[in-house]
Write a protein that holds these residues in place. Sequence first.
Motif, PDB file in Angstrom:
ATOM      1  N   UNK A  24      -7.756  48.701   7.499  1.00 15.20           N
ATOM      2  CA  UNK A  24      -9.042  48.738   6.794  1.00 15.20           C
ATOM      3  C   UNK A  24     -10.163  48.164   7.664  1.00 15.20           C
ATOM      4  N   UNK A  25      -9.910  47.026   8.311  1.00 10.12           N
ATOM      5  CA  UNK A  25     -10.940  46.376   9.120  1.00 10.12           C
ATOM      6  C   UNK A  25     -11.350  47.229  10.317  1.00 10.12           C
ATOM      7  N   UNK A  26     -10.405  47.953  10.897  1.00  6.68           N
ATOM      8  CA  UNK A  26     -10.708  48.744  12.093  1.00  6.68           C
ATOM      9  C   UNK A  26     -11.320  50.097  11.763  1.00  6.68           C
ATOM     10  N   UNK A  27     -11.156  50.551  10.515  1.00  7.17           N
ATOM     11  CA  UNK A  27     -11.645  51.871  10.130  1.00  7.17           C
ATOM     12  C   UNK A  27     -13.170  51.947  10.188  1.00  7.17           C
ATOM     13  N   UNK A  28     -13.676  53.060  10.733  1.00  5.01           N
ATOM     14  CA  UNK A  28     -15.120  53.264  10.820  1.00  5.01           C
ATOM     15  C   UNK A  28     -15.575  54.552  10.145  1.00  5.01           C
ATOM     16  N   UNK A  33     -15.247  45.511  19.016  1.00  4.73           N
ATOM     17  CA  UNK A  33     -15.400  44.319  18.182  1.00  4.73           C
ATOM     18  C   UNK A  33     -14.601  44.461  16.892  1.00  4.73           C
ATOM     19  N   UNK A  34     -14.670  45.632  16.264  1.00  2.00           N
ATOM     20  CA  UNK A  34     -13.916  45.846  15.037  1.00  2.00           C
ATOM     21  C   UNK A  34     -12.414  45.786  15.295  1.00  2.00           C
ATOM     22  N   UNK A  94     -24.316  42.775  13.500  1.00  2.00           N
ATOM     23  CA  UNK A  94     -23.320  42.013  12.766  1.00  2.00           C
ATOM     24  C   UNK A  94     -23.138  42.513  11.348  1.00  2.00           C
ATOM     25  N   UNK A  95     -24.233  42.881  10.697  1.00  2.25           N
ATOM     26  CA  UNK A  95     -24.156  43.424   9.345  1.00  2.25           C
ATOM     27  C   UNK A  95     -23.450  44.778   9.349  1.00  2.25           C
ATOM     28  N   UNK A  96     -23.701  45.572  10.390  1.00  4.90           N
ATOM     29  CA  UNK A  96     -23.006  46.860  10.526  1.00  4.90           C
ATOM     30  C   UNK A  96     -21.504  46.635  10.666  1.00  4.90           C
ATOM     31  N   UNK A  97     -21.124  45.647  11.491  1.00 10.74           N
ATOM     32  CA  UNK A  97     -19.714  45.320  11.670  1.00 10.74           C
ATOM     33  C   UNK A  97     -19.081  44.942  10.332  1.00 10.74           C
ATOM     34  N   UNK A 114      -8.848  39.822   0.962  1.00  8.73           N
ATOM     35  CA  UNK A 114      -8.635  39.399   2.354  1.00  8.73           C
ATOM     36  C   UNK A 114      -9.489  40.224   3.299  1.00  8.73           C
ATOM     37  N   UNK A 115      -9.581  41.534   3.051  1.00  8.44           N
ATOM     38  CA  UNK A 115     -10.412  42.401   3.886  1.00  8.44           C
ATOM     39  C   UNK A 115     -11.868  41.973   3.826  1.00  8.44           C
ATOM     40  N   UNK A 116     -12.356  41.698   2.622  1.00  8.48           N
ATOM     41  CA  UNK A 116     -13.748  41.271   2.441  1.00  8.48           C
ATOM     42  C   UNK A 116     -14.010  39.951   3.163  1.00  8.48           C
ATOM     43  N   UNK A 117     -13.109  38.986   3.010  1.00 10.89           N
ATOM     44  CA  UNK A 117     -13.303  37.672   3.620  1.00 10.89           C
ATOM     45  C   UNK A 117     -13.370  37.757   5.138  1.00 10.89           C
ATOM     46  N   UNK A 118     -12.430  38.475   5.746  1.00  6.84           N
ATOM     47  CA  UNK A 118     -12.405  38.598   7.207  1.00  6.84           C
ATOM     48  C   UNK A 118     -13.637  39.363   7.699  1.00  6.84           C
ATOM     49  N   UNK A 119     -14.028  40.411   6.965  1.00  5.51           N
ATOM     50  CA  UNK A 119     -15.194  41.207   7.357  1.00  5.51           C
ATOM     51  C   UNK A 119     -16.470  40.380   7.331  1.00  5.51           C
TER      52      UNK A 119
END
Length: 283
Positions: free
Chosen positions: A88-92, A115-116, A233-236, A266-271
């Motif tokens: 999920x974190x790496x998906x763009x 970065x992602x 950073x907001x885009x990331x 967890x995805x939200x927190x790390x993002x």
Amino acid sequence: MLHLLAHVVPEAFFDVVKTVPLLLLVYALLYYIENRLTNTPALLSRAAQFGPVVGALAGTIPQCGFSAAAAALFSAGYLAPATLVAVFLATSDEAVPVMLAGGASVPQVVLLLAVKFGIAVIGGYILRFTVFRSHRAESGEALEIEMTACDCSAGSPIWSVVWHTLKTAFFLFAVLLALNLVVHGIGEERVAALMLSDSIFQPLLCALLGLVPSCAMSVLLSELFVSGTISFGALIAGLSTGAGFGYIVLFEEKEGRRRALPVIAATLAVAVIGGTLVQFFYG
């Protein structure tokens, strides 16, 4: 209203159509694992340590369907939660082509993906050894897997795979159609006005926006960045939570729904943490 429907119905339809081939492959793989591979638990246990890296690599590929495929595997018990978070974190989703078409440079896009990927790998391993440390798929213990995402053991294998793919595709279409109606009804200009330019809270707002399960969010975030409305950073942060169809698939099945909230949280927190750090050090 008819004009709006004429625009959003084809958009939702073709977004789903693009994911159908990948969903077919995933459900075919699940059928094969369920009916042919008797040593799957041992194989997964030996490969568990590489989960977040593999998940991040898969998520980095700019394709809207990988998050849905990963969510289906997770619901079936074949993917650990930290690995799913890494995907999920790496998906763009659609961000790469939209950014390039909007005037972003190739180095900017490469930096975005790098970065992602880094956030996905680091975040995935931190979660693996903390929040999700007791999960059996991550601990190396043998797994007793119940096939909940693809009930492929009965009837014709081809029909079982096709039927579940069609059911998932229909579910995706219904949700996407509703979401697209809301987004187009509100208007992208109003969304942009809510982004709090130059604020430290912008990564949090974009991350929350990214949770909306639609590929349209990656397009919107990319356009806001190219236009200078949001920071890198907001885009990331926004693209790191923008797992598109993945969230929809998680809630489609009862087993996935039961474990969906910890993964999403967890995805939200790390993002948010990753995006805020990037904004602080890079902009």
